[in-house]
Design a protein around this motif. Structure first.
Motif, PDB file in Angstrom:
ATOM      1  N   TRP A 148      -7.916 -13.979   5.889  1.00 13.52           N
ATOM      2  CA  TRP A 148      -7.665 -13.638   4.487  1.00 13.52           C
ATOM      3  C   TRP A 148      -8.959 -13.721   3.671  1.00 13.52           C
ATOM      4  CZ3 TRP A 148      -2.605 -16.993   3.908  1.00 13.52           C
ATOM      5  CH2 TRP A 148      -1.532 -16.278   4.455  1.00 13.52           C
ATOM      6  N   GLN A 193       3.341  -1.243   7.374  1.00 15.12           N
ATOM      7  CA  GLN A 193       3.915  -2.427   6.736  1.00 15.12           C
ATOM      8  C   GLN A 193       5.434  -2.446   6.820  1.00 15.12           C
ATOM      9  OE1 GLN A 193       1.834  -1.459   3.032  1.00 15.12           O
ATOM     10  NE2 GLN A 193       0.863  -3.467   3.107  1.00 15.12           N
ATOM     11  N   THR A 230       1.484 -11.135   4.683  1.00 11.92           N
ATOM     12  CA  THR A 230       0.479 -10.186   4.186  1.00 11.92           C
ATOM     13  C   THR A 230       1.100  -8.840   3.864  1.00 11.92           C
ATOM     14  OG1 THR A 230      -1.250 -11.280   5.502  1.00 11.92           O
ATOM     15  CG2 THR A 230      -1.706  -9.060   4.716  1.00 11.92           C
ATOM     16  N   ASP A 231       1.927  -8.330   4.771  1.00 13.66           N
ATOM     17  CA  ASP A 231       2.584  -7.044   4.525  1.00 13.66           C
ATOM     18  C   ASP A 231       3.501  -7.119   3.306  1.00 13.66           C
ATOM     19  OD1 ASP A 231       1.340  -5.775   6.621  1.00 13.66           O
ATOM     20  OD2 ASP A 231       2.942  -6.146   8.057  1.00 13.66           O
ATOM     21  N   MET A 243       0.829  -1.183   0.000  1.00 14.20           N
ATOM     22  CA  MET A 243       0.000   0.000   0.000  1.00 14.20           C
ATOM     23  C   MET A 243       0.871   1.244   0.000  1.00 14.20           C
ATOM     24  SD  MET A 243      -2.919  -0.936   2.714  1.00 14.20           S
ATOM     25  CE  MET A 243      -3.693   0.645   2.459  1.00 14.20           C
ATOM     26  N   PHE A 288      -5.100  -5.919   1.573  1.00 11.64           N
ATOM     27  CA  PHE A 288      -3.837  -5.907   2.311  1.00 11.64           C
ATOM     28  C   PHE A 288      -3.808  -4.822   3.391  1.00 11.64           C
ATOM     29  CE2 PHE A 288      -2.491  -7.858  -1.776  1.00 11.64           C
ATOM     30  CZ  PHE A 288      -2.051  -9.067  -1.256  1.00 11.64           C
ATOM     31  N   THR A 307       1.505   3.174   5.024  1.00 11.57           N
ATOM     32  CA  THR A 307       2.617   2.402   4.476  1.00 11.57           C
ATOM     33  C   THR A 307       3.650   2.080   5.544  1.00 11.57           C
ATOM     34  OG1 THR A 307       2.301   3.514   2.346  1.00 11.57           O
ATOM     35  CG2 THR A 307       4.368   2.348   2.666  1.00 11.57           C
ATOM     36  N   GLY A 344       1.427  -7.355   0.131  1.00 10.71           N
ATOM     37  CA  GLY A 344       0.755  -6.092  -0.122  1.00 10.71           C
ATOM     38  C   GLY A 344       1.662  -5.098  -0.823  1.00 10.71           C
ATOM     39  N   CYS A 392      -6.330  -6.774   6.365  1.00 15.29           N
ATOM     40  CA  CYS A 392      -5.778  -8.011   6.925  1.00 15.29           C
ATOM     41  C   CYS A 392      -4.894  -7.798   8.153  1.00 15.29           C
ATOM     42  CB  CYS A 392      -5.000  -8.764   5.843  1.00 15.29           C
ATOM     43  SG  CYS A 392      -5.994  -9.907   4.866  1.00 15.29           S
ATOM     44  N   THR A 406       1.160  -4.132  -5.009  1.00 16.10           N
ATOM     45  CA  THR A 406       0.973  -2.730  -5.412  1.00 16.10           C
ATOM     46  C   THR A 406       2.157  -2.221  -6.225  1.00 16.10           C
ATOM     47  OG1 THR A 406       1.801  -2.064  -3.228  1.00 16.10           O
ATOM     48  CG2 THR A 406      -0.577  -2.126  -3.519  1.00 16.10           C
ATOM     49  N   SER A 425      -6.649  -4.640  -3.823  1.00 14.14           N
ATOM     50  CA  SER A 425      -5.401  -4.937  -3.121  1.00 14.14           C
ATOM     51  C   SER A 425      -5.186  -3.993  -1.944  1.00 14.14           C
ATOM     52  CB  SER A 425      -4.216  -4.832  -4.094  1.00 14.14           C
ATOM     53  OG  SER A 425      -4.351  -5.741  -5.162  1.00 14.14           O
TER      54      SER A 425
END
Length: 359
Positions: A170, A313, A86-87, A1, A128, A310, A90, A131, A94, A124
């Motif tokens: 998820w 993550q 997941t991070d 992201m 992401f 951001t 993500g 989650c 992107t 997305s």
């Protein structure tokens, strides 16, 4: 992201408010595209740092999981691994859309007239994004029951069940992200024209989806706060109880330190965006049907809040990397391993010993 940058699409596409284009003013975007807030270097730097951080944390997690015999710690690492994966994915997904745009400089309206790419990117962002918040709440709940009901069989989660729970998170986030594709709200291209997200315009579908996304995120953060607060209080009571001090598990303290760190980062990075979404859509409700384009100030603030998200993550993996027991023991030598109950009472019946040391 958080990959919003680059140039806007052409003006003709931006005028079609019934598609994924037209939410922001493309002429203003061209004039402000070179400002630091919209600089592509932010996205590039954040993405590379985040990918490297999550990849490093994933390697450390896999190495640690092979050395564990504790069931509680193993299940916690499964949830943590799900969070890191997941991070990482993500940022990777992107980036796979934004980086080609940066080098090719394609026109969104020509390349994606049906908004399929925009819908994928918007999905997305939502998937992401939601989650990690849900996984944080799940991890907090698992530790809450594990600490407050340590001898209950129902609180003991195997690796397989832990992965099943991660899969459910998820799946739920996937269904949430598909709602605009199914007709509830819509994903639109956002300032400065390189990323797609939910639409902050005051029509019914968009308002419902925006509120659903924001309130679910806030609920996850608040649930994590409640569970973690009770768990920390419980651990503090055990810590100061002279009769129980020798039963204290450093691994429990380690997990709670990591969980609290994840919760603090999620709160700082996510709450401004979630509150901003609610505030924006509710303030625009009286003008429902009259507003077809977001004000430039709103567009810029949304980009700033996405940049903050951001960092969630980027920082999540470092919580695990830096707050592992091996690292903490170097900083605070008082956290060195302590004798267990079995070492204090070596003549205990083996079956009773297994019960007392079970996680």
């Amino acid at each position: 992201m958080g990959w919003g940058d680059m140039e806007p699409p052409n003006g003709s596409a931006a005028g079609r408010s019934d598609t994924c284009f037209g939410v922001f003013n493309t002429s203003d975007s061209r004039d402000n595209a070179q400002h630091s807030i919209a600089s592509p270097w932010f996205s590039t730097a954040f993405g590379l740092i985040g990918l490297c951080s999550n990849l490093f944390a994933l390697c450390v997690l896999l190495s640690s999981s092979r050395k564990l015999s504790s069931r509680a710690r193993s299940s916690f690492l499964v949830f943590l691994c799900g969070l890191v994966v997941t991070d990482f994915m993500g940022l990777l997904v992107t980036a796979s859309v934004i980086i080609p745009y940066h080098f090719i400089k394609f026109t969104w309206a020509k390349v994606d007239p049906g908004c399929h790419l925009c819908n994928f990117l918007g999905f997305s962002m939502v998937f992401f994004g939601q989650c990690p918040l849900l996984l944080g709440a799940t991890m907090a709940g698992e530790r809450f029951f594990g600490i407050n009901h340590p001898f209950s069989r129902s609180t003991s989660i195997s690796k397989r069940r832990a992965w099943s729970i991660v899969g459910l998170v998820w799946g739920f986030s996937c269904l949430l992200g598909l709602l605009p594709v199914l007709g509830l709200g819509r994903y639109t291209l956002q300032y400065p024209g390189s990323w797609c997200f939910l639409t902050l315009l005051p029509d019914t579908g968009n308002v419902v989806f925006c509120l659903l996304f924001a309130l679910l995120g806030i609920f996850s953060v608040l649930l994590s706060f409640i569970f973690n607060t009770v768990s920390v209080v419980t651990l503090c009571r055990v810590y100061h109880d002279r009769e129980s001090v020798q039963r204290r598990r450093d691994s429990e303290v380690e997990m709670m330190v990591q969980l609290v760190g994840i919760m603090i980062i999620a709160t700082i990075c996510w709450m401004p965006l979630l509150i901003f979404i609610i505030q924006t859509v509710l303030q625009q409700l009286p003008a429902s049907g009259q507003i077809q384009m977001l004000p430039m100030e709103t567009q810029q603030m949304l980009l700033i809040y996405i940049r903050m998200v951001t960092w969630n993550q980027i920082l999540d993996p470092w919580v695990y990397i830096l707050f592992r027991r091996a690292v903490l023991q170097r900083v605070y030598p008082s956290l060195r391993p302590r004798p267990s109950i079995l070492s204090l009472y070596p003549v205990l019946n083996p079956s009773l010993g297994r019960k007392l040391t079970a996680d």
